[in-house]
Design a protein around this motif. Structure first.
Motif, mmCIF file in Angstrom:
data_model
loop_
_atom_site.group_PDB
_atom_site.id
_atom_site.type_symbol
_atom_site.label_atom_id
_atom_site.label_comp_id
_atom_site.label_asym_id
_atom_site.label_seq_id
_atom_site.Cartn_x
_atom_site.Cartn_y
_atom_site.Cartn_z
ATOM 1 N N ASN A 1 0.847 -1.188 0.000
ATOM 2 C CA ASN A 1 0.000 0.000 0.000
ATOM 3 C C ASN A 1 0.882 1.238 0.000
ATOM 4 N N LYS A 2 0.287 2.382 0.192
ATOM 5 C CA LYS A 2 1.052 3.625 0.106
ATOM 6 C C LYS A 2 2.017 3.803 1.273
ATOM 7 N N GLU A 3 1.808 3.041 2.332
ATOM 8 C CA GLU A 3 2.639 3.196 3.522
ATOM 9 C C GLU A 3 3.731 2.133 3.621
ATOM 10 N N LYS A 4 3.357 0.877 3.357
ATOM 11 C CA LYS A 4 4.284 -0.217 3.619
ATOM 12 C C LYS A 4 4.251 -1.283 2.532
ATOM 13 N N LEU A 5 5.340 -2.001 2.474
ATOM 14 C CA LEU A 5 5.440 -3.210 1.662
ATOM 15 C C LEU A 5 5.713 -4.357 2.632
ATOM 16 N N ILE A 6 4.883 -5.376 2.588
ATOM 17 C CA ILE A 6 5.048 -6.518 3.488
ATOM 18 C C ILE A 6 5.112 -7.802 2.667
ATOM 19 N N LEU A 7 6.156 -8.564 2.890
ATOM 20 C CA LEU A 7 6.326 -9.878 2.253
ATOM 21 C C LEU A 7 6.425 -10.925 3.355
ATOM 22 N N GLU A 8 5.635 -11.994 3.209
ATOM 23 C CA GLU A 8 5.691 -13.106 4.152
ATOM 24 C C GLU A 8 5.779 -14.403 3.358
ATOM 25 N N THR A 9 6.730 -15.217 3.702
ATOM 26 C CA THR A 9 6.827 -16.547 3.096
ATOM 27 C C THR A 9 6.908 -17.590 4.210
ATOM 28 N N ARG B 1 10.196 -19.361 8.131
ATOM 29 C CA ARG B 1 9.345 -18.193 7.899
ATOM 30 C C ARG B 1 10.196 -16.955 7.644
ATOM 31 N N VAL B 2 9.691 -16.118 6.768
ATOM 32 C CA VAL B 2 10.320 -14.826 6.464
ATOM 33 C C VAL B 2 9.237 -13.759 6.528
ATOM 34 N N LYS B 3 9.565 -12.656 7.197
ATOM 35 C CA LYS B 3 8.671 -11.498 7.181
ATOM 36 C C LYS B 3 9.513 -10.250 6.948
ATOM 37 N N LEU B 4 9.255 -9.620 5.816
ATOM 38 C CA LEU B 4 9.955 -8.389 5.458
ATOM 39 C C LEU B 4 8.934 -7.253 5.425
ATOM 40 N N GLU B 5 9.228 -6.198 6.165
ATOM 41 C CA GLU B 5 8.340 -5.049 6.218
ATOM 42 C C GLU B 5 9.166 -3.791 5.933
ATOM 43 N N ILE B 6 8.774 -3.069 4.870
ATOM 44 C CA ILE B 6 9.514 -1.881 4.444
ATOM 45 C C ILE B 6 8.601 -0.669 4.517
ATOM 46 N N ASP B 7 9.094 0.361 5.167
ATOM 47 C CA ASP B 7 8.361 1.638 5.190
ATOM 48 C C ASP B 7 8.700 2.397 3.922
ATOM 49 N N ILE B 8 7.794 2.404 2.956
ATOM 50 C CA ILE B 8 8.064 3.028 1.662
ATOM 51 C C ILE B 8 7.449 4.422 1.540
ATOM 52 N N GLU C 1 12.680 -10.391 9.464
ATOM 53 C CA GLU C 1 12.728 -11.509 10.404
ATOM 54 C C GLU C 1 12.691 -12.805 9.604
ATOM 55 N N ASN C 2 13.642 -13.658 9.824
ATOM 56 C CA ASN C 2 13.662 -14.943 9.128
ATOM 57 C C ASN C 2 14.309 -15.991 10.011
ATOM 58 N N GLY C 3 13.790 -17.185 9.923
ATOM 59 C CA GLY C 3 14.354 -18.266 10.723
ATOM 60 C C GLY C 3 13.469 -19.498 10.697
ATOM 61 N N GLU C 4 14.015 -20.591 11.227
ATOM 62 C CA GLU C 4 13.316 -21.873 11.234
ATOM 63 C C GLU C 4 12.810 -22.178 12.631
ATOM 64 N N ASN C 5 11.582 -22.697 12.695
ATOM 65 C CA ASN C 5 11.000 -23.096 13.972
ATOM 66 C C ASN C 5 10.126 -24.337 13.750
ATOM 67 N N ASN C 6 10.503 -25.416 14.402
ATOM 68 C CA ASN C 6 9.749 -26.691 14.273
ATOM 69 C C ASN C 6 9.625 -27.138 12.824
#
Length: 336
Positions: A275-283, A327-334, A318-323
């Protein structure tokens, strides 16, 4: 251009405001009557002294360690100032009151040295300020060029890394004789066209990058069997937002690289929200393969460096393995 304008404003302030106000502190009326030539000479000398300092730029000479030149310049100016204190006064204007005043206070000599110190201090302060600004701007320009070169290097490293993995996908389709091979090569050619058309671009519309990711995911699906389920969710309320090219693909690529299996059920989940505020990627993907070494891959490492350069203090990764789930979560203030 902006600096030249500021310099002009400062010169006008000094010449039209500061010096006239300082001159008004003198007994101008008396000096005009008793020694007009001296008053005119003093005013002219003050202005000449100011512009000599401005043109010589002593702080810059000091930074260049040209101490002898500085000493010679100051010695000459001080000598001229001292000579000015002996400026003759017309004999017909020398009265007992003036002679007594000159004997007690020596106003003229004090005034000349007062103006010398005022002009010297003001000029050096202005030039020192400008020199500091020049040093700061120069460092910023050097840092900007360095960052630009590093960004180009990281992008150049990402592309071969991506191509190597994609060619492996095509190779696998060719070996298997899959009927999907032709479609895969069409998609691959579209991906290549995008990569090299945006190679020199620092920012591109988000919709272009999202279409690129869709094509990449479709290409990967062609080589996967029913054991791997891929879910791609893209929500872009404003596709015209500008983002760096090839900044998201590394995380998507890693999900396919380590989260697929040909004989075990697994899932890859990719979500992108812009959106106009943020870019969020989650895998999110099950870890089906382990890297041969435990060192971070070049792709993620380069992405972090690009993000540091492009969005300092404006992103979270934030990225890492759990059980067994990575997971990856990237959040950019654009918005900034």
């Amino acid at each position: 251009m902006k600096r030249n304008r500021i310099t002009l404003y400062i010169d006008l302030l000094f010449c039209l405001v500061i010096i006239p106000l300082a001159i008004m502190l003198l007994p101008v009326d008396r000096w005009i009557t008793n020694n007009t030539a001296f008053l005119i000479t003093l005013v002219a000398y003050v202005y000449i002294l100011y512009f000599v300092y401005r043109l010589s730029c002593i702080p810059k000479l000091f930074m260049q360690k040209k101490y002898i030149r500085i000493f010679i310049l100051l010695f000459i100016l001080a000598s001229i100032t001292e000579l000015l204190t002996y400026f003759p006064m017309p004999a017909e204007h020398i009265t007992d009151d003036i002679r007594q005043m000159t004997t007690k206070m020596n106003i003229r000599k004090q005034t000349i040295w007062f103006f010398f110190l005022i002009v010297t201090g003001f000029s050096l302060a202005i030039e020192l300020t400008f020199e500091l600004f020049r040093q700061i701007i120069s460092k910023q320009e050097i840092e900007a060029e360095k960052n630009k070169a590093e960004l180009s290097l990281y992008k150049a490293q990402i592309n071969p890394h991506f191509l190597f993995n994609t060619l492996n996908t095509l190779y696998a389709l060719v070996l298997s004789g899959s009927e999907k091979t032709e479609s895969a090569f069409v998609k691959f050619s579209d991906i290549l066209r995008y990569m090299y058309s945006q190679n020199e671009s620092e920012l591109i519309p988000a919709e272009d990058e999202l279409n690129y990711i869709r094509q990449y995911v479709d290409l990967q699906k062609l080589r996967l069997n029913h054991h791997t389920n891929v879910f791609l969710s893209i929500n872009a309320s404003s596709g015209k937002i500008l983002i760096p090219p090839m900044i998201l693909i590394t995380f998507v690529e890693n999900a396919f690289k380590y989260g697929t299996s040909s004989d075990t059920d697994c899932k890859i989940d990719i979500k992108i929200d812009i959106n106009k505020e943020k870019l969020i990627l989650e895998t999110e993907n099950a870890v089906m393969k382990k890297p041969e070494n435990k060192q971070p891959g070049i792709g993620i490492s380069n992405c972090r460096k690009r993000l540091d350069l492009l969005y300092p203090e404006r992103y979270k990764l934030e990225n890492g393995e759990n059980n067994g789930i990575y997971r990856v979560k990237l959040e950019i203030d654009i918005n900034n």
